[in-house]
Design an enzyme around this catalytic site. Structure first.
Site, PDB file in Angstrom:
ATOM      1  N   HIS A  16      84.212  42.182  36.767  1.00 40.65           N
ATOM      2  CA  HIS A  16      83.142  41.901  35.787  1.00 40.65           C
ATOM      3  C   HIS A  16      82.546  43.192  35.255  1.00 40.65           C
ATOM      4  O   HIS A  16      81.907  43.946  36.001  1.00 40.65           O
ATOM      5  CB  HIS A  16      82.052  41.037  36.424  1.00 40.65           C
ATOM      6  CG  HIS A  16      81.099  40.466  35.432  1.00 40.65           C
ATOM      7  ND1 HIS A  16      81.484  39.570  34.452  1.00 40.65           N
ATOM      8  CD2 HIS A  16      79.770  40.658  35.229  1.00 40.65           C
ATOM      9  CE1 HIS A  16      80.436  39.243  33.715  1.00 40.65           C
ATOM     10  NE2 HIS A  16      79.376  39.894  34.159  1.00 40.65           N
ATOM     11  N   HIS A  18      80.541  44.985  31.661  1.00 44.39           N
ATOM     12  CA  HIS A  18      80.083  45.100  30.273  1.00 44.39           C
ATOM     13  C   HIS A  18      80.052  46.605  30.021  1.00 44.39           C
ATOM     14  O   HIS A  18      79.062  47.272  30.346  1.00 44.39           O
ATOM     15  CB  HIS A  18      78.681  44.525  30.074  1.00 44.39           C
ATOM     16  CG  HIS A  18      78.500  43.133  30.610  1.00 44.39           C
ATOM     17  ND1 HIS A  18      79.063  42.038  30.002  1.00 44.39           N
ATOM     18  CD2 HIS A  18      77.826  42.659  31.687  1.00 44.39           C
ATOM     19  CE1 HIS A  18      78.719  40.942  30.688  1.00 44.39           C
ATOM     20  NE2 HIS A  18      77.986  41.300  31.710  1.00 44.39           N
ATOM     21  N   GLN A  21      77.154  49.029  28.873  1.00 47.65           N
ATOM     22  CA  GLN A  21      75.945  49.183  29.687  1.00 47.65           C
ATOM     23  C   GLN A  21      75.994  50.420  30.580  1.00 47.65           C
ATOM     24  O   GLN A  21      74.962  50.884  31.071  1.00 47.65           O
ATOM     25  CB  GLN A  21      75.675  47.907  30.507  1.00 47.65           C
ATOM     26  CG  GLN A  21      75.282  46.729  29.595  1.00 47.65           C
ATOM     27  CD  GLN A  21      75.057  45.413  30.327  1.00 47.65           C
ATOM     28  OE1 GLN A  21      74.889  45.375  31.543  1.00 47.65           O
ATOM     29  NE2 GLN A  21      75.065  44.311  29.580  1.00 47.65           N
ATOM     30  N   ARG A  42      66.660  42.735  30.054  1.00 48.23           N
ATOM     31  CA  ARG A  42      67.571  42.259  29.028  1.00 48.23           C
ATOM     32  C   ARG A  42      67.132  42.712  27.637  1.00 48.23           C
ATOM     33  O   ARG A  42      67.971  43.058  26.801  1.00 48.23           O
ATOM     34  CB  ARG A  42      67.666  40.728  29.104  1.00 48.23           C
ATOM     35  CG  ARG A  42      68.826  40.188  28.302  1.00 48.23           C
ATOM     36  CD  ARG A  42      69.012  38.705  28.537  1.00 48.23           C
ATOM     37  NE  ARG A  42      68.074  37.910  27.764  1.00 48.23           N
ATOM     38  CZ  ARG A  42      68.315  36.643  27.377  1.00 48.23           C
ATOM     39  NH1 ARG A  42      69.454  36.057  27.710  1.00 48.23           N
ATOM     40  NH2 ARG A  42      67.423  35.979  26.695  1.00 48.23           N
ATOM     41  N   TYR A  81      81.100  40.837  24.738  1.00 45.91           N
ATOM     42  CA  TYR A  81      80.391  40.015  23.738  1.00 45.91           C
ATOM     43  C   TYR A  81      79.803  40.814  22.589  1.00 45.91           C
ATOM     44  O   TYR A  81      79.172  40.261  21.695  1.00 45.91           O
ATOM     45  CB  TYR A  81      79.305  39.164  24.408  1.00 45.91           C
ATOM     46  CG  TYR A  81      78.269  39.940  25.193  1.00 45.91           C
ATOM     47  CD1 TYR A  81      77.169  40.525  24.565  1.00 45.91           C
ATOM     48  CD2 TYR A  81      78.370  40.083  26.573  1.00 45.91           C
ATOM     49  CE1 TYR A  81      76.208  41.223  25.292  1.00 45.91           C
ATOM     50  CE2 TYR A  81      77.430  40.785  27.306  1.00 45.91           C
ATOM     51  CZ  TYR A  81      76.348  41.352  26.659  1.00 45.91           C
ATOM     52  OH  TYR A  81      75.419  42.048  27.381  1.00 45.91           O
ATOM     53  N   HIS A 165      79.776  32.769  27.614  1.00 42.56           N
ATOM     54  CA  HIS A 165      78.749  33.671  28.148  1.00 42.56           C
ATOM     55  C   HIS A 165      77.997  33.056  29.305  1.00 42.56           C
ATOM     56  O   HIS A 165      77.813  33.675  30.357  1.00 42.56           O
ATOM     57  CB  HIS A 165      77.755  34.132  27.071  1.00 42.56           C
ATOM     58  CG  HIS A 165      76.754  35.092  27.629  1.00 42.56           C
ATOM     59  ND1 HIS A 165      75.593  34.686  28.245  1.00 42.56           N
ATOM     60  CD2 HIS A 165      76.771  36.441  27.719  1.00 42.56           C
ATOM     61  CE1 HIS A 165      74.934  35.748  28.682  1.00 42.56           C
ATOM     62  NE2 HIS A 165      75.633  36.816  28.373  1.00 42.56           N
ATOM     63  N   ARG A 168      73.732  28.623  29.157  1.00 46.40           N
ATOM     64  CA  ARG A 168      72.616  28.810  28.222  1.00 46.40           C
ATOM     65  C   ARG A 168      73.110  29.045  26.803  1.00 46.40           C
ATOM     66  O   ARG A 168      72.513  28.614  25.830  1.00 46.40           O
ATOM     67  CB  ARG A 168      71.798  30.047  28.624  1.00 46.40           C
ATOM     68  CG  ARG A 168      70.958  29.892  29.848  1.00 46.40           C
ATOM     69  CD  ARG A 168      70.312  31.228  30.210  1.00 46.40           C
ATOM     70  NE  ARG A 168      71.128  32.062  31.059  1.00 46.40           N
ATOM     71  CZ  ARG A 168      71.393  33.352  30.869  1.00 46.40           C
ATOM     72  NH1 ARG A 168      70.921  33.987  29.819  1.00 46.40           N
ATOM     73  NH2 ARG A 168      72.126  34.013  31.717  1.00 46.40           N
ATOM     74  N   HIS A 192      79.241  33.417  33.200  1.00 44.40           N
ATOM     75  CA  HIS A 192      78.048  33.759  33.992  1.00 44.40           C
ATOM     76  C   HIS A 192      77.388  32.449  34.391  1.00 44.40           C
ATOM     77  O   HIS A 192      77.163  31.593  33.527  1.00 44.40           O
ATOM     78  CB  HIS A 192      76.992  34.459  33.126  1.00 44.40           C
ATOM     79  CG  HIS A 192      77.250  35.863  32.739  1.00 44.40           C
ATOM     80  ND1 HIS A 192      77.084  36.299  31.450  1.00 44.40           N
ATOM     81  CD2 HIS A 192      77.580  36.964  33.462  1.00 44.40           C
ATOM     82  CE1 HIS A 192      77.312  37.598  31.377  1.00 44.40           C
ATOM     83  NE2 HIS A 192      77.624  38.032  32.579  1.00 44.40           N
ATOM     84  N   HIS A 229      78.442  35.705  39.428  1.00 42.75           N
ATOM     85  CA  HIS A 229      77.164  35.670  40.158  1.00 42.75           C
ATOM     86  C   HIS A 229      77.045  34.411  41.026  1.00 42.75           C
ATOM     87  O   HIS A 229      77.122  34.515  42.239  1.00 42.75           O
ATOM     88  CB  HIS A 229      75.941  35.805  39.235  1.00 42.75           C
ATOM     89  CG  HIS A 229      75.984  37.002  38.347  1.00 42.75           C
ATOM     90  ND1 HIS A 229      76.111  38.271  38.854  1.00 42.75           N
ATOM     91  CD2 HIS A 229      75.948  37.135  36.991  1.00 42.75           C
ATOM     92  CE1 HIS A 229      76.139  39.133  37.844  1.00 42.75           C
ATOM     93  NE2 HIS A 229      76.051  38.466  36.707  1.00 42.75           N
ATOM     94  N   ASP A 280      79.691  45.052  36.751  1.00 42.80           N
ATOM     95  CA  ASP A 280      78.776  44.402  35.809  1.00 42.80           C
ATOM     96  C   ASP A 280      78.018  45.390  34.910  1.00 42.80           C
ATOM     97  O   ASP A 280      78.570  45.878  33.930  1.00 42.80           O
ATOM     98  CB  ASP A 280      77.829  43.490  36.622  1.00 42.80           C
ATOM     99  CG  ASP A 280      76.994  42.562  35.768  1.00 42.80           C
ATOM    100  OD1 ASP A 280      77.026  42.671  34.533  1.00 42.80           O
ATOM    101  OD2 ASP A 280      76.293  41.695  36.323  1.00 42.80           O
TER     102      ASP A 280
HETATM  103  C1  NGQ Z   1      74.838  40.228  30.042  1.00 45.92           C
HETATM  104  N1  NGQ Z   1      74.127  40.485  32.340  1.00 45.92           N
HETATM  105  O1  NGQ Z   1      75.326  39.434  29.266  1.00 45.92           O
HETATM  106  O2  NGQ Z   1      75.032  41.445  29.966  1.00 45.92           O
HETATM  107  C2  NGQ Z   1      73.982  39.681  31.172  1.00 45.92           C
HETATM  108  C3  NGQ Z   1      72.551  39.642  30.752  1.00 45.92           C
HETATM  109  C4  NGQ Z   1      72.162  37.295  29.973  1.00 45.92           C
HETATM  110  C5  NGQ Z   1      73.929  39.968  33.545  1.00 45.92           C
HETATM  111  N2  NGQ Z   1      73.697  38.689  33.638  1.00 45.92           N
HETATM  112  C6  NGQ Z   1      72.257  38.735  29.614  1.00 45.92           C
HETATM  113  N3  NGQ Z   1      73.956  40.694  34.618  1.00 45.92           N
HETATM  114  O3  NGQ Z   1      72.614  36.866  31.034  1.00 45.92           O
HETATM  115  O4  NGQ Z   1      71.624  36.554  29.159  1.00 45.92           O
HETATM  116 ZN    ZN Z   2      77.561  40.031  33.249  1.00 49.86          ZN
END
Ligand code: NGQ
Ligand code: ZN
Length: 409
Positions: A16, A18, A21, A42, A81, A165, A168, A192, A229, A280
């Site tokens: 995992h 991104h 980041q 975030r 994304y 994603h 949500r 996620h 997660h 991550d």
């Molecule tokens: C992300 N990261 O998409 O980078 C997410 C945060 C979200 C983690 N969950 C954003 N660690 O989940 O809405």
């Molecule tokens: Zn993530």
């Protein structure tokens, strides 16, 4: 005395990532409000994401992938994304950002499981994407079009799976449409899920059930799936995930950094659940640290020791390594993860003196952060020699130029 045998291990999958980041590691560690949380982090992350163009992404990802290889990861699953231009419109080449990641992986020499992410809405209630989420969004058809384009470039070193994603960000209808289109393939599917309490509460409120329960009730989750997660689980959900043969991707350093909570590892091991590891947000790029903190979180919780073991394997290091290796291969898909890769530890290092093969993984994982990797070979190509990546100076220089420019913008 010089040792006579090398310590050779298979390379691990970082399940995992991104990549962008990585460039903001350390930039969100100042309190902005006493209620700082995952959600305030975030917002900061979105602001940084808003700056990045394809050339920047390539520079950052290549540096990150060099660090991964030096740390013992030989394949990465990129949960990608950041698709569109800064104003939210697609690039002239709709795959420009994906291509930046592919180019970075090729430069660095790491295996890539590219997971373009479907991201459509701002929450369970179907609200529209916020301004800073516009770069992430797709309609289902455009998303499937992107997948099709990217699969033309698949190779033994690069495969294209898909990611949703989160519950949500994707409606049940859109999820069903994408999964139907993917039904004929054997590529990995990542999502996620159940990372934060707020997500569980919103899901309970709007869908009448917890996120993992909802997913398992509505979708045929199987071994193609990686649930990233899955921190917030009820006891029946722990067993139910294990029963699907899906993989849970655990990201202990990021989960600690973001204040997520602790995954119920002992119950999941008892249920014979499959897991992989991921870095991550790249607050740390080290399988050693992920595995060590996976165990330490549990020790702190139960006030005991040597928890991640089973009836056959009593070495914590060996157990964690073997499980993360096997789970990682599922997360990345058999084709790239099956590529031969080896990581050779420096048997001449003082820390590895007087160690048998049996004690090796416990020592590697539980002796701190001294780099012990001497050589890494991926797909027959020697990519880290004497602890150095073959192209690390050029890649690091370009990364420095990039983050300096981003810091000024
Ligand atoms: C992300 N990261 O998409 O980078 C997410 C945060 C979200 C983690 N969950 C954003 N660690 O989940 O809405
Ligand atoms: Zn993530």
């Amino acid at each position: 005395m010089m040792p006579t045998t090398d310590f050779v291990l298979p390379g691990l999958v970082n399940a995992h990532s991104h990549a962008f980041q990585r460039a903001m590691a350390g930039l969100a560690e100042r309190q902005t409000h006493p209620g700082d949380s995952f959600w305030t982090w975030r917002e900061q992350m979105y602001r940084y994401a808003g700056l990045i163009e394809p050339g920047d992404l390539q520079a950052i990802a290549a540096q990150l992938y060099v660090e991964m290889l030096k740390a013992g990861y030989t394949t990465v699953c990129e949960f990608h994304y950041l698709h569109h231009q800064r104003d939210g419109h697609p690039y002239a080449d709709v795959a420009a950002m994906s291509r930046a990641l592919m180019a970075a992986a090729e430069e660095a020499g790491i295996g890539l499981c590219l997971l373009p992410v479907l991201y459509m809405q701002g929450g369970f209630d179907g609200r529209a994407l916020a301004a800073h989420q516009q770069r992430f969004g797709h309609e289902v058809d455009a998303f499937l079009g992107l997948i099709e384009i990217l699969r033309r470039d698949e190779s033994d070193a690069m495969q294209v799976g898909i990611a949703l994603h989160s519950l949500r960000a994707v409606s049940p209808l859109a999820m069903a449409a994408v999964l139907a289109a993917e039904a004929g393939t054997d590529r990995p599917i990542h999502i996620h899920i159940a990372e934060q309490i707020a997500e569980v509460e919103e899901c309970l409120l709007l869908r009448g059930t917890r996120p993992v329960s909802w997913l398992l009730e509505h979708v045929a989750v199987d071994a193609r799936w990686t649930l990233v997660h899955a921190t917030q689980l009820s006891a029946p959900e722990v067993q139910a995930i294990a029963d699907t043969n899906a993989t849970v991707c655990l990201c202990p350093t990021t989960e600690a950094n973001l204040g997520d909570g602790l995954f119920p590892l002992p119950g999941y091991i008892a249920a014979n659940g499959r897991f992989s590891i991921g870095s991550d947000s790249h607050i740390s790029v080290s399988p050693v640290e992920e595995l060590r903190w996976l165990e330490y979180g549990q020790r702190l919780q139960v006030r005991g020791r040597n928890i991640a073991v089973d009836a056959e394997e009593k070495s914590v290091g060996r157990f964690l390594f073997d499980r993360a290796l096997a789970g990682g291969r599922y997360s990345a898909g058999a084709r790239i993860a099956g590529n031969t890769s080896t990581v050779t530890l420096n048997a001449a290092h003082p820390l590895l003196a007087a160690r048998t093969q049996e004690q090796l993984l416990d020592t590697w994982i539980f002796s701190g952060n001294v780099p012990l990797i001497r050589e890494v070979v991926v797909g027959g190509r020697s990519i880290v020699c004497a602890g150095m990546h073959v192209d690390e100076e050029r890649i690091a220089r370009r990364y420095v130029d990039t983050v300096q420019r981003l810091a000024r913008s």
